[in-house]
Design a protein around this motif. Structure first.
Motif, short mmCIF file in Angstrom:
data_model
loop_
_atom_site.label_atom_id
_atom_site.label_comp_id
_atom_site.label_asym_id
_atom_site.label_seq_id
_atom_site.Cartn_x
_atom_site.Cartn_y
_atom_site.Cartn_z
N UNK A 140 0.84 8.93 -8.09
CA UNK A 140 -0.49 8.34 -8.09
C UNK A 140 -1.53 9.26 -8.71
N UNK A 141 -1.18 10.52 -8.85
CA UNK A 141 -2.13 11.47 -9.41
C UNK A 141 -2.53 11.06 -10.82
N UNK A 188 0.84 -1.20 0.00
CA UNK A 188 0.00 0.00 0.00
C UNK A 188 0.87 1.25 0.00
N UNK A 197 -13.79 10.25 -15.81
CA UNK A 197 -14.53 10.28 -17.07
C UNK A 197 -15.72 11.21 -16.93
N UNK A 220 -13.64 18.87 -15.31
CA UNK A 220 -13.17 19.49 -14.07
C UNK A 220 -11.66 19.38 -13.96
N UNK A 221 -11.14 18.21 -14.33
CA UNK A 221 -9.70 17.99 -14.28
C UNK A 221 -8.99 18.96 -15.23
N UNK A 266 2.66 1.81 -3.48
CA UNK A 266 1.89 2.45 -4.56
C UNK A 266 1.64 3.92 -4.26
N UNK A 267 1.69 4.30 -2.98
CA UNK A 267 1.51 5.71 -2.64
C UNK A 267 2.80 6.50 -2.86
N UNK A 324 5.60 11.28 -4.49
CA UNK A 324 4.29 11.17 -3.87
C UNK A 324 3.14 11.44 -4.83
N UNK A 325 3.38 12.22 -5.86
CA UNK A 325 2.28 12.61 -6.75
C UNK A 325 2.17 11.72 -7.97
N UNK A 343 2.16 17.81 -10.24
CA UNK A 343 0.71 17.74 -10.39
C UNK A 343 0.34 17.88 -11.86
N UNK A 399 -8.55 7.32 -14.75
CA UNK A 399 -9.83 6.68 -14.48
C UNK A 399 -11.01 7.64 -14.43
N UNK A 432 -3.24 8.19 -11.86
CA UNK A 432 -4.34 7.24 -11.81
C UNK A 432 -5.68 7.97 -11.85
N UNK A 433 -5.75 9.08 -11.15
CA UNK A 433 -6.98 9.86 -11.15
C UNK A 433 -7.34 10.28 -12.56
#
Lengths: 240, 240
Positions: free
Chosen positions: A92-93, A64, A101, A107-108, A67-68, A89-90, A174, A99, A95-96
């Motif tokens: 994983x951003x 865990x 849609x 918004x992204x 992956x972070x 650390x970022x 970011x 995924x 992934x957001x």
DNA sequence: ACCACTGAGGTGGTCCGACCACTACGCATG
DNA sequence: CATGCGTAGTGGTCGGACCACCTCAGTGGT
């Protein structure tokens, strides 16, 4: 949820799952400075026995945190704390972005427009000759080919170079996540089919001119317009 | 139905670890729409046999996607895909804020200043009477007590309400992460000891006035100044 | 004295099988 | 018909075994 945060640092009553507790405890060790960036952790077997849990559960906790971007496991060597920098650390951003849609995509893109325009403005004020050369390299390379795959690569590198020149690694990380390869590829697939290549080139040229002129406000406007174009197009695609 | 990945950008027959492959495969299933938000996955045992790996490795993969906010495991019931909304996926953003330190903290605050000022400007233009009442509730509650813990709570809720009123859930979720409890508590511990309570109250009042007047530009300036105050203070703390 | 090779020990990676804790749902009961 | 309870199925935990890989001290050669 529970509130009280007394002085008991490692005080971990019977919370949720055993694995979650292990995750929190390791995170706490790092947060309290008991584990410096780059430090090597005890072996999985030792950690498990120290916290009184099985190796299986400990491995889940380590996975865990891996992956972070907090820990890094090297096969045959050991487990290490990352440098805990923005890039680590970022990650994983992405992934957001991958995924999300529907409305979330718009918004992204709106968030990206805000950050990218500011980053470009900052870059216009701070960019060094070397960094400017890097930007130009990708700009010309982008204009010298028709291979969409290659264009996308240099497009990403173009904006990445600007992000770095802005001098804020966190913001750059970011933006990197918001411009992940799959994210861009998904959005652009339809966008560029409408002959947006030429417009994209003009917008990139405008951004570059503002950087050369060291004009932050013009740079901000050019970047906002650039991202805003895609944003508006995507918005119309969600209005069937 | 699985095995070989056809043509692709990352044509790598045998990637990294087995677990990492499982993570990517599940992520791909969701990305391709084969698993809708809220859907229930097969059992751990079935998933493991389907991908030809052990249950232990599959559990690690599930754990990884759980901490990323992509999956949700309910003891005794099953494994489900989350709604994949901003709040689900950006929860991990808080970890970044919790573990960053030194220059990274200033950079994080700079990002927050940019996003928060824009969000406040948007809120000034879009906020509804109900939302404005929510903001006022926390503003008065914040001024009515001297308990730092309670002030912090209402401070967070104050900005959260503004973020929601801005109408961009993704941005609100990011701001939520950038303002995580532990993050704020860490920074403010020293800041408020220098008698910044009163200044904070004045700045909050200025933001509120701009919202009531529905004046986006004033709101943007007030929010930027508010975050910028903390940012500048923190910057000086890192120059010893 | 120096360097390349080799081997053993230690580490993370994977798998297996068993049991526990909890949930869901249908059946028997009142 | 409503209620309660038991069972089957799920995720959660555990312990042990073996494998793949890295590291480094020891060895042998030059």
């Amino acid at each position: 949820m529970d509130e009280s945060l007394p002085e008991g640092t490692t005080a971990a009553p019977q919370k949720g799952t055993v694995t979650q507790r292990a995750i929190d405890q390791i995170k706490a060790m790092i947060g309290e400075g008991r584990l410096e960036p780059g430090a090597r952790l005890p072996t999985e077997r030792d950690l498990a026995s120290q916290l009184g849990i099985s190796r299986s559960s400990m491995r889940e906790a380590i996975r865990a945190l891996t992956v972070l971007g907090v820990l890094e496991a090297r096969h045959g060597s050991g487990i290490y704390v990352t440098q805990l920098e923005a890039g680590d650390l970022l990650e994983t951003f992405g992934v957001v972005a991958d995924l999300s849609r529907g409305p979330g995509l718009v918004e992204l893109l709106e968030v990206r427009r805000i950050l990218e325009s500011t980053a470009t403005a900052l870059a216009a004020a701070r960019i060094t000759p070397d960094q400017l050369a890097e930007v130009e390299k990708h700009l010309t390379a982008m204009n010298a080919t028709d291979d969409p795959e290659e264009i996308l690569s240099h497009d990403l590198a173009f904006h990445r170079a600007i992000g770095v020149a802005a001098g804020n690694d966190t913001m750059a990380a970011i933006l990197e996540g918001l411009s992940s390869r799959t994210f861009r590829a998904r959005v652009w697939r339809g966008y560029q089919e409408e002959g947006a290549f030429e417009r994209t080139r003009r917008e990139h040229a405008a951004i570059h001119r503002a950087l050369v002129a060291r004009d932050p406000e013009t740079a901000r406007a050019a970047a906002a317009a650039h991202v805003g174009e895609v944003e508006q197009w995507l918005r119309t695609q969600l209005q069937p």
